[in-house]
Design an enzyme around this catalytic site. Structure first.
Site, PDB file in Angstrom:
ATOM      1  N   ARG A 162      50.831  65.102   6.866  1.00 46.72           N
ATOM      2  CA  ARG A 162      50.379  64.972   8.243  1.00 46.72           C
ATOM      3  C   ARG A 162      51.168  63.846   8.884  1.00 46.72           C
ATOM      4  O   ARG A 162      51.212  62.741   8.340  1.00 46.72           O
ATOM      5  CB  ARG A 162      48.892  64.635   8.286  1.00 46.72           C
ATOM      6  CG  ARG A 162      47.975  65.677   7.665  1.00 46.72           C
ATOM      7  CD  ARG A 162      46.585  65.106   7.478  1.00 46.72           C
ATOM      8  NE  ARG A 162      46.586  63.987   6.542  1.00 46.72           N
ATOM      9  CZ  ARG A 162      45.605  63.099   6.416  1.00 46.72           C
ATOM     10  NH1 ARG A 162      44.532  63.190   7.183  1.00 46.72           N
ATOM     11  NH2 ARG A 162      45.684  62.123   5.535  1.00 46.72           N
ATOM     12  N   GLY A 264      40.921  70.363  23.575  1.00 49.27           N
ATOM     13  CA  GLY A 264      41.923  69.633  24.342  1.00 49.27           C
ATOM     14  C   GLY A 264      43.030  70.554  24.802  1.00 49.27           C
ATOM     15  O   GLY A 264      42.813  71.748  25.033  1.00 49.27           O
ATOM     16  N   CYS A 271      55.470  71.989  13.098  1.00 52.21           N
ATOM     17  CA  CYS A 271      54.928  72.795  11.994  1.00 52.21           C
ATOM     18  C   CYS A 271      54.018  73.924  12.459  1.00 52.21           C
ATOM     19  O   CYS A 271      54.368  75.099  12.328  1.00 52.21           O
ATOM     20  CB  CYS A 271      54.184  71.896  11.009  1.00 52.21           C
ATOM     21  SG  CYS A 271      55.272  70.834  10.046  1.00 52.21           S
ATOM     22  N   LYS A 274      55.470  76.952  14.854  1.00 53.12           N
ATOM     23  CA  LYS A 274      56.516  77.788  14.243  1.00 53.12           C
ATOM     24  C   LYS A 274      56.037  78.424  12.943  1.00 53.12           C
ATOM     25  O   LYS A 274      56.460  79.534  12.586  1.00 53.12           O
ATOM     26  CB  LYS A 274      57.807  76.993  14.049  1.00 53.12           C
ATOM     27  CG  LYS A 274      57.752  75.824  13.080  1.00 53.12           C
ATOM     28  CD  LYS A 274      58.350  76.156  11.737  1.00 53.12           C
ATOM     29  CE  LYS A 274      58.418  74.930  10.840  1.00 53.12           C
ATOM     30  NZ  LYS A 274      58.829  75.261   9.459  1.00 53.12           N
ATOM     31  N   ARG A 341      58.556  67.446  19.459  1.00 50.45           N
ATOM     32  CA  ARG A 341      58.825  68.874  19.322  1.00 50.45           C
ATOM     33  C   ARG A 341      57.601  69.685  19.753  1.00 50.45           C
ATOM     34  O   ARG A 341      56.507  69.472  19.276  1.00 50.45           O
ATOM     35  CB  ARG A 341      59.189  69.216  17.871  1.00 50.45           C
ATOM     36  CG  ARG A 341      60.550  68.706  17.435  1.00 50.45           C
ATOM     37  CD  ARG A 341      60.798  68.995  15.968  1.00 50.45           C
ATOM     38  NE  ARG A 341      59.882  68.268  15.097  1.00 50.45           N
ATOM     39  CZ  ARG A 341      59.813  68.442  13.779  1.00 50.45           C
ATOM     40  NH1 ARG A 341      60.598  69.336  13.189  1.00 50.45           N
ATOM     41  NH2 ARG A 341      58.961  67.734  13.053  1.00 50.45           N
TER      42      ARG A 341
END
Length: 446
Positions: A162, A264, A271, A274, A341
């Site tokens: 994480r 939210g 991760c 994709k 990203r």
């Protein structure tokens, strides 16, 4: 004698894994094809922000005063082949351009470059997230192209890092999964992970396909849980309910649990988005397209949240963004990371900017990366400066710094005290008491 370890690919996963292996007492050699990255890591610097990683790296990288010297870096596959007994492949597997499928070119290149240098028995361990079936193909490639032949064995060991907790997740994992085809490979990986196993980390030993499926299955489940509560937020807004209270109530059910139930603007990063798309694509290739059809709606719910945040912001300022000053707090896709990203925060900021809004962004760690992706947005050195003169403030990444903001002080610099909480992480009462109009997703009355 302890095995010598190499780590191929020194991005987020590889740099963390290399430093952690050195921390566990192994001699480690990291490889990357980028000389600039190798130079940076050899100096004890990391190319990304990850809490605790730089300190861990500097504790072991060779050449630094007081370091263990157990960690070095190179660009040479030949050196890696001569040095290592166990080779961890940690290269990226991005989404293919214009497709859902996974781009395996980096993994394939790494295996093709490594194989000719495996002249003695070695274990190659894949950690990259790959489509199921890849390991069997890569094992055959190793057996065919490595001079060591079948003594160049493959194992698959998915990562579960994480961002923001990568060092902890590597040194103290909540589970270790290894896909192996021999007792020798299992024994070698038990030796590598002896310390966390002794501390109580569960070890799951399985076959190649199952090991490959674990990571994408886990990410798909988490993505589904996030999109579920965001779908409930849509219903709560339509029904005048409170999604935060709804989440609290269902989270007490131990079959459901409270984690990942904060509504939210959705998930992002390198991760989850994709991985679920690549999983859908692979299921189709395997002839089971309907098995993961639900993930299309998971993806759709997630992407809708960004557009909905833009609509709430437009509504808050009276119907249009032209000439409106908008402060965006957050650029990283999640706190304790500089990763932008597929960042929902930056996506929202970009949409508002394209619709005429004067957007100013602040993030504690991701400013440089955000500027590279969206150079046309405005950037400020602090939350206070980002909010100066703003007609509306959007809270889009739940950094602790933002939770600790003083609503009174911030209220003194804005043009209008309007706050949209895109992460449901701020206290509505505190902000309203300071004179702010507060609105959060899924909580029309909160």
């Amino acid at each position: 004698m302890a095995p010598k370890i190499t780590v191929i690919g020194t991005g987020y996963l590889g740099a963390t894994h290399a430093a952690a292996m050195a921390e566990l007492g192994f001699e480690v050699l990291g490889l990357d094809i980028s000389p600039e990255k190798i130079e940076m890591l050899s100096a004890g610097d990391v190319p990304m922000y990850e809490p605790g990683l730089e300190e861990l790296l500097r504790r072991h990288v060779a050449g630094r005063p007081g370091s263990s010297g157990r960690l070095r870096f190179t660009t040479s596959y030949e050196e890696v082949g001569e040095f290592g007994d166990i080779h961890f492949v940690c290269v990226n597997t991005p989404q293919k351009h214009g497709e859902y499928a996974c781009d395996m070119s980096y993994v394939d290149s790494a295996f093709a470059a490594l194989a000719p240098h495996l002249r003695r028995p070695a274990l190659v361990v894949g950690k990259s997230t790959v489509p199921v079936g890849s390991a069997a193909r890569l094992a055959a490639l190793l057996a065919e192209q490595a001079p060591a032949g079948e003594d160049a064995e493959l194992a698959w060991n998915p990562e579960f890092l994480r961002e923001g907790f990568a060092v902890k997740d590597t040194l103290h994992p909540d589970r270790i999964v290894i896909g192996v085809t021999s007792e020798r490979a299992e024994k070698q990986l038990r030796e590598v992970y002896a310390t966390p196993i002794a501390e109580g980390s569960p070890l799951v030993v399985t076959d190649f396909p199952t090991a490959e499926l674990v990571k994408v299955a886990a990410n798909s489940f988490l993505a589904t849980k996030i999109s579920f509560i965001n779908a409930m937020a849509e219903v709560c807004e339509a029904a005048d309910g409170d999604v935060a209270k709804l989440a609290e109530a269902i989270g007490h059910d131990e079959r459901i649990g409270s984690k990942f139930l904060r509504a939210g603007i959705g998930f992002g990063g390198g991760c989850l988005p994709k991985d679920i798309r690549a999983f859908m694509a692979r299921a189709g290739e395997l002839g089971s397209p309907q098995a993961l059809a639900f993930l299309r709606e998971v993806d759709s719910v997630n992407m809708r949240r960004r557009g909905h945040m833009v609509e709430l912001a437009r509504e808050a300022v009276g119907g249009g963004f032209l000439g409106v000053r908008v402060a965006v707090l957050g650029a990283a896709f999640k706190p304790d990371s500089d990763d932008v990203r597929d960042s929902p925060a930056l996506n929202v900021a970009g949409q508002i900017h394209l619709q005429g809004g004067q957007v100013t962004v602040y993030d504690p760690k991701a400013m440089e990366n955000a500027r590279r992706v969206f150079p046309t947005l405005g950037y400020a050195p602090s939350a206070l400066e980002a909010a100066r003169g703003a007609d509306v403030v959007l809270h889009l990444t739940e950094w602790r710094e933002f939770r600790e903001l003083d609503p009174v002080a911030l209220g003194e610099v804005v043009a209008e005290r309007r706050l949209l909480d895109g992460r449901n992480a701020l206290d509505p009462d505190t902000w309203r008491e300071a004179g702010w109009t507060y609105r959060a997703l899924g909580r029309p009355r909160a």
